[in-house]
Design a protein around this motif. Structure first.
Motif, PDB file in Angstrom:
ATOM      1  N   THR A 271       6.328  -7.705  61.780  1.00  0.00           N
ATOM      2  CA  THR A 271       5.061  -7.274  62.364  1.00  0.00           C
ATOM      3  C   THR A 271       4.271  -6.501  61.325  1.00  0.00           C
ATOM      4  O   THR A 271       4.771  -5.512  60.777  1.00  0.00           O
ATOM      5  CB  THR A 271       5.280  -6.397  63.607  1.00  0.00           C
ATOM      6  OG1 THR A 271       6.093  -7.095  64.558  1.00  0.00           O
ATOM      7  CG2 THR A 271       3.947  -6.054  64.257  1.00  0.00           C
ATOM      8  N   ASN A 272       3.058  -6.963  61.031  1.00  0.00           N
ATOM      9  CA  ASN A 272       2.149  -6.252  60.131  1.00  0.00           C
ATOM     10  C   ASN A 272       1.167  -5.434  60.959  1.00  0.00           C
ATOM     11  O   ASN A 272       0.489  -5.973  61.848  1.00  0.00           O
ATOM     12  CB  ASN A 272       1.379  -7.234  59.243  1.00  0.00           C
ATOM     13  CG  ASN A 272       2.269  -7.870  58.191  1.00  0.00           C
ATOM     14  OD1 ASN A 272       3.405  -7.441  57.974  1.00  0.00           O
ATOM     15  ND2 ASN A 272       1.774  -8.908  57.535  1.00  0.00           N
ATOM     16  N   TYR A 273       1.113  -4.128  60.675  1.00  0.00           N
ATOM     17  CA  TYR A 273       0.227  -3.218  61.390  1.00  0.00           C
ATOM     18  C   TYR A 273      -0.944  -2.834  60.471  1.00  0.00           C
ATOM     19  O   TYR A 273      -0.735  -2.457  59.310  1.00  0.00           O
ATOM     20  CB  TYR A 273       0.966  -1.948  61.802  1.00  0.00           C
ATOM     21  CG  TYR A 273       2.106  -2.176  62.762  1.00  0.00           C
ATOM     22  CD1 TYR A 273       1.902  -2.152  64.143  1.00  0.00           C
ATOM     23  CD2 TYR A 273       3.401  -2.410  62.296  1.00  0.00           C
ATOM     24  CE1 TYR A 273       2.951  -2.361  65.025  1.00  0.00           C
ATOM     25  CE2 TYR A 273       4.457  -2.618  63.169  1.00  0.00           C
ATOM     26  CZ  TYR A 273       4.226  -2.591  64.536  1.00  0.00           C
ATOM     27  OH  TYR A 273       5.272  -2.791  65.401  1.00  0.00           O
ATOM     28  N   PHE A 274      -2.182  -2.916  61.025  1.00  0.00           N
ATOM     29  CA  PHE A 274      -3.379  -2.531  60.288  1.00  0.00           C
ATOM     30  C   PHE A 274      -4.141  -1.503  61.128  1.00  0.00           C
ATOM     31  O   PHE A 274      -4.415  -1.753  62.311  1.00  0.00           O
ATOM     32  CB  PHE A 274      -4.276  -3.743  60.023  1.00  0.00           C
ATOM     33  CG  PHE A 274      -3.604  -4.837  59.242  1.00  0.00           C
ATOM     34  CD1 PHE A 274      -3.643  -4.846  57.854  1.00  0.00           C
ATOM     35  CD2 PHE A 274      -2.921  -5.863  59.890  1.00  0.00           C
ATOM     36  CE1 PHE A 274      -3.032  -5.863  57.127  1.00  0.00           C
ATOM     37  CE2 PHE A 274      -2.304  -6.875  59.182  1.00  0.00           C
ATOM     38  CZ  PHE A 274      -2.351  -6.877  57.793  1.00  0.00           C
ATOM     39  N   CYS A 275      -4.481  -0.361  60.517  1.00  0.00           N
ATOM     40  CA  CYS A 275      -5.168   0.717  61.233  1.00  0.00           C
ATOM     41  C   CYS A 275      -6.473   1.065  60.520  1.00  0.00           C
ATOM     42  O   CYS A 275      -6.478   1.310  59.311  1.00  0.00           O
ATOM     43  CB  CYS A 275      -4.285   1.958  61.319  1.00  0.00           C
ATOM     44  SG  CYS A 275      -2.742   1.709  62.217  1.00  0.00           S
ATOM     45  N   VAL A 276      -7.561   1.107  61.276  1.00  0.00           N
ATOM     46  CA  VAL A 276      -8.868   1.447  60.725  1.00  0.00           C
ATOM     47  C   VAL A 276      -9.442   2.598  61.542  1.00  0.00           C
ATOM     48  O   VAL A 276      -9.344   2.605  62.780  1.00  0.00           O
ATOM     49  CB  VAL A 276      -9.819   0.226  60.756  1.00  0.00           C
ATOM     50  CG1 VAL A 276      -9.983  -0.318  62.173  1.00  0.00           C
ATOM     51  CG2 VAL A 276     -11.168   0.589  60.164  1.00  0.00           C
ATOM     52  N   PRO A 277     -10.035   3.606  60.899  1.00  0.00           N
ATOM     53  CA  PRO A 277     -10.660   4.697  61.665  1.00  0.00           C
ATOM     54  C   PRO A 277     -11.749   4.156  62.587  1.00  0.00           C
ATOM     55  O   PRO A 277     -12.618   3.396  62.158  1.00  0.00           O
ATOM     56  CB  PRO A 277     -11.234   5.613  60.585  1.00  0.00           C
ATOM     57  CG  PRO A 277     -10.426   5.311  59.356  1.00  0.00           C
ATOM     58  CD  PRO A 277     -10.097   3.858  59.440  1.00  0.00           C
ATOM     59  N   TYR A 278     -11.708   4.559  63.851  1.00  0.00           N
ATOM     60  CA  TYR A 278     -12.711   4.079  64.805  1.00  0.00           C
ATOM     61  C   TYR A 278     -14.114   4.527  64.384  1.00  0.00           C
ATOM     62  O   TYR A 278     -15.101   3.802  64.590  1.00  0.00           O
ATOM     63  CB  TYR A 278     -12.400   4.586  66.213  1.00  0.00           C
ATOM     64  CG  TYR A 278     -13.465   4.209  67.214  1.00  0.00           C
ATOM     65  CD1 TYR A 278     -13.550   2.915  67.698  1.00  0.00           C
ATOM     66  CD2 TYR A 278     -14.411   5.144  67.637  1.00  0.00           C
ATOM     67  CE1 TYR A 278     -14.548   2.547  68.584  1.00  0.00           C
ATOM     68  CE2 TYR A 278     -15.408   4.784  68.527  1.00  0.00           C
ATOM     69  CZ  TYR A 278     -15.471   3.487  69.000  1.00  0.00           C
ATOM     70  OH  TYR A 278     -16.465   3.128  69.871  1.00  0.00           O
ATOM     71  N   SER A 279     -14.214   5.691  63.759  1.00  0.00           N
ATOM     72  CA  SER A 279     -15.526   6.194  63.350  1.00  0.00           C
ATOM     73  C   SER A 279     -16.203   5.254  62.357  1.00  0.00           C
ATOM     74  O   SER A 279     -17.435   5.136  62.356  1.00  0.00           O
ATOM     75  CB  SER A 279     -15.381   7.595  62.749  1.00  0.00           C
ATOM     76  OG  SER A 279     -14.508   7.570  61.624  1.00  0.00           O
ATOM     77  N   HIS A 280     -15.429   4.590  61.497  1.00  0.00           N
ATOM     78  CA  HIS A 280     -16.020   3.644  60.545  1.00  0.00           C
ATOM     79  C   HIS A 280     -16.669   2.466  61.281  1.00  0.00           C
ATOM     80  O   HIS A 280     -17.728   1.985  60.873  1.00  0.00           O
ATOM     81  CB  HIS A 280     -14.961   3.121  59.574  1.00  0.00           C
ATOM     82  CG  HIS A 280     -14.617   4.097  58.479  1.00  0.00           C
ATOM     83  ND1 HIS A 280     -14.032   5.304  58.731  1.00  0.00           N
ATOM     84  CD2 HIS A 280     -14.783   4.031  57.130  1.00  0.00           C
ATOM     85  CE1 HIS A 280     -13.842   5.948  57.582  1.00  0.00           C
ATOM     86  NE2 HIS A 280     -14.299   5.205  56.602  1.00  0.00           N
ATOM     87  N   ILE A 281     -16.026   2.003  62.347  1.00  0.00           N
ATOM     88  CA  ILE A 281     -16.601   0.898  63.117  1.00  0.00           C
ATOM     89  C   ILE A 281     -17.822   1.375  63.889  1.00  0.00           C
ATOM     90  O   ILE A 281     -18.851   0.697  63.944  1.00  0.00           O
ATOM     91  CB  ILE A 281     -15.542   0.310  64.073  1.00  0.00           C
ATOM     92  CG1 ILE A 281     -14.378  -0.286  63.277  1.00  0.00           C
ATOM     93  CG2 ILE A 281     -16.155  -0.739  64.986  1.00  0.00           C
ATOM     94  CD1 ILE A 281     -13.265  -0.830  64.131  1.00  0.00           C
TER      95      ILE A 281
END
Length: 656
Positions: free
Chosen positions: A90-100
């Motif tokens: 399983t590959n997990y990718f996390c992005v700050p919601y504020s950037h979106i």
């Protein structure tokens, strides 16, 4: 096509090849999120390991400025563990919601997946990728009634699952999740977890997922069908009505996508979502504009409902969708302004128009979303918001099938079944009078009639308990309930699967039919055609089982109960009763069988069956051969003789 560049932290979950370890995080990036953070993500959002991969899960972690969106892609690797089982990575990718949220345009789940699935992990350095922005036109073209009702069902605050979608390709399931999310304010994605597959038994926090079976405390949606919204969920009804008021097009989806303020699925967050959708004004709100100022409350609309309902029937016959939608919006305004001020006499007049003009008959040529909007508005006018899911009247099947019938036009005197709901509004005395006119079979049939209504099922339960009362006052109770599968389907539809309330209701029905305990004859009647979906009925039957239910009970029950997704407390009660039903394993010695006297007749007991129920010899009043040497005395004498023999033996040895 425009794109937005987003930074991601990452992690890899799986097993080391050839090891016997459990699944865990094997590697992760060196950023704000630590190894422990990713391990927590893996644990909280564990979806199990399906046979068909890949699968995609989108979730969230953190709050405020630390909130992150998580996208996980689960795939088979070419490696095996110590037991020669394939290892899923399983590959997990996390992005700050504020950037979106700060981006000129947000992104969709599908576009995130297509970009991130090509990123090889582990990797060196920071992961920054360009992701296409949300294509509102493509999403709007795919929106259907199933997506709209599913989005509304999320306004209940409960978990929702989609069943009977195992054969649907993963990418189509992901697109459906995208459609549903696009019908919510984008800020709810900061608290929304969805998955293209999740185990029915896994303890996860996924709010919307495709599953094989319906877990406990979860609302189901059948793939390709409109979601059933229980009539107690008013927020969900209002949200569906608001979606139906505006044909969900690219403009609405863009407008919802611009509402990036983080929202929860709690009561306050759902209320805020309703307020935001009420504020959508397509004529004055261009796409992706900042949220509008609060909309003042609409002034009371004095337009008569009778005229609107009649006009609605007229334009329905014309088939002009634009005019139909315009009339429904005016109807919505009147209902919203008057609310509970509509009297019972007025409701009766509205119901007559609805029945005479067959406003709830299926419309083959009407768009699915518009038909859903029509049904919600007409039912709210006829019965009010809390009864919108149920039909306005059960007087004539033609109202639902659309079949022509002169009975509807001539309006004969209402039969007892059709007037039960009206009698409920008039008070308990009137309801009791109507119920006395109903045969038991008619009462059960009405409770089993679709669409299911919680009030009707409860009324039927109360009346059947009085008629049966466990003393066979009405022998037809068991026969009528058996004909309609003990109302198990209705109860499972109205209550979340495996709920305690549904279990208690089924227990009451079984007591009404068979008394306080179910014997082997009752089990033979209850169990012949049970399915996995009727696990609540099975559990209720087991807990009420008598001591003679025997082996048939265990063989018929164990597997179905464990697979039904029932509340753990109920499963434990079932297991306890099954253990109680097992015959005693005590084996009596020959001396015990010969020494026990019959307590009543004084005869010698020679057969083991004559001492059934005795736990030990203390339960027997008389024991033969009272002169037998007590056990402790016998042990003492044996020890004494052995000691004397040893002393004499050593005395015989020379030199002793």
């Amino acid at each position: 096509m425009s794109t937005v560049r987003l930074p991601f932290e990452w992690a890899v979950g799986g097993k080391l090849p050839g090891s016997g370890d459990d699944y865990k995080i094997l590697a992760c990036s060196q950023g704000l999120l630590s190894y422990d953070d990713f391990e927590e993500i893996r644990t909280v959002y564990t979806i199990g390991t399906p046979e068909t991969l890949p699968q995609v899960m989108i979730a969230w972690v953190g709050s405020g400025d630390d909130a992150h969106l998580v996208l996980a892609i689960q795939r088979w690797s070419d490696e095996e563990d110590r037991q020669h089982r394939r290892i899923a990575r399983t590959n997990y990718f996390c992005v700050p919601y504020s950037h979106i949220a700060r981006s000129p345009r947000p992104v969709s789940y599908e576009d995130l997946y297509h970009v991130l699935k090509e990123c090889p992990l582990p990797m060196e350095g920071q992961l920054v990728v360009s992701v296409p922005t949300l294509d509102s036109g493509a999403l709007a073209a795919r929106v259907d009634g199933s997506a709209m009702t599913t989005a509304a069902l999320l306004m209940t605050g409960q978990q929702v699952c989609v069943v009977e979608g195992e054969a649907v390709p993963m990418i189509e399931r992901l697109r459906f999740l995208d459609m549903v999310a696009a019908l919510l304010p984008y800020g709810m994605r900061a608290r929304l977890a969805v998955s293209t597959w999740a185990s029915s038994t896994a303890d996860h926090k996924i709010r919307l997922a495709f599953t094989q079976h319906v877990p406990a405390r979860t609302y189901p949606v059948v793939w390709g069908h409109l979601a059933h919204i229980p009539d107690v969920e008013e927020d969900a009804y209002h949200y569906l009505a608001l979606l139906g008021r505006h044909d969900p097009d690219a403009k609405l989806i863009d407008w919802l996508a611009a509402r990036t303020e983080p929202l929860t699925f709690g009561r306050n967050g759902r209320g805020r979502a309703l307020d935001l959708l009420r504020g959508f004004a397509p004529s004055s709100a261009p796409a992706l504009m900042p949220p509008p100022a609060p909309v003042p409350a609409r002034p009371p609309v004095q337009e008569p409902l009778e005229g609107l309902l009649t006009e609605c029937a007229d334009v329905l016959e014309s088939g002009r969708t634009a005019e139909i939608r315009a009339v429904l919006e005016r109807l919505d305004g009147v209902v919203a302004s008057r609310g509970q001020m509509i009297s019972d006499d007025e409701r009766a007049r509205y119901q007559k128009i609805i029945e005479d003009r067959r406003l709830l008959a299926p419309r083959v040529n009407l768009p699915e979303d518009l038909e859903a909007y029509l049904h919600v508005m007409v039912r709210m006018a006829g019965q009010g918001p809390t009864s919108a899911q149920a039909g306005v009247s059960t007087q004539d099947e033609g109202l639902r099938t659309g079949a022509p019938t002169t009975a509807v036009v001539r309006r004969p005197p209402p039969d007892p079944v059709a007037s039960m709901k009206a009698a409920y509004q008039q008070g308990r005395e009137e309801l009791d009078a109507r119920l006395r006119l109903l045969r038991t079979t008619e009462l059960v049939a009405e409770a089993a009639r679709r669409p299911y209504e919680m009030r009707t099922v409860r009324i039927a339960r109360d009346e059947l308990v009085k008629r049966g009362d466990g003393n066979a006052k009405d022998p037809n109770v068991a026969e009528a309930l058996r004909e309609y599968d003990y109302l198990a389907d209705a109860i499972d539809a109205l209550y979340s699967a495996g709920s305690r309330a549904g279990f208690d209701l089924l227990s009451d029905l079984l007591r009404a039919a068979y008394g306080q305990e179910l014997d082997s004859r009752a089990f033979e009647q209850v169990f012949p055609s049970l399915s996995r979906r009727q696990g609540t009925l099975i559990a209720a039957a087991v807990v009420l089982s008598g001591v003679d239910a025997g082996e048939a009970l265990k063989q018929s029950v164990v597997r179905l109960v464990h697979d039904s997704g029932l509340d753990r407390e109920i499963v434990e009660r079932v297991e306890e009763r099954l253990r109680e039903s097992e015959p005693s394993k005590k084996r009596w010695s020959r001396r015990e069988r010969q020494g026990v006297k019959d307590v009543k007749g004084g005869k010698d007991v020679r057969d083991l069956k004559d001492v059934r129920g005795l736990r030990d010899l203390r339960d027997v009043k008389e024991v033969r051969n009272k002169s037998l040497v007590p056990t402790l005395t016998l042990y003492f004498l044996v020890f004494l003789f052995a000691t004397i023999a040893l002393v004499e033996f050593f005395m015989l040895i020379p030199g002793s």
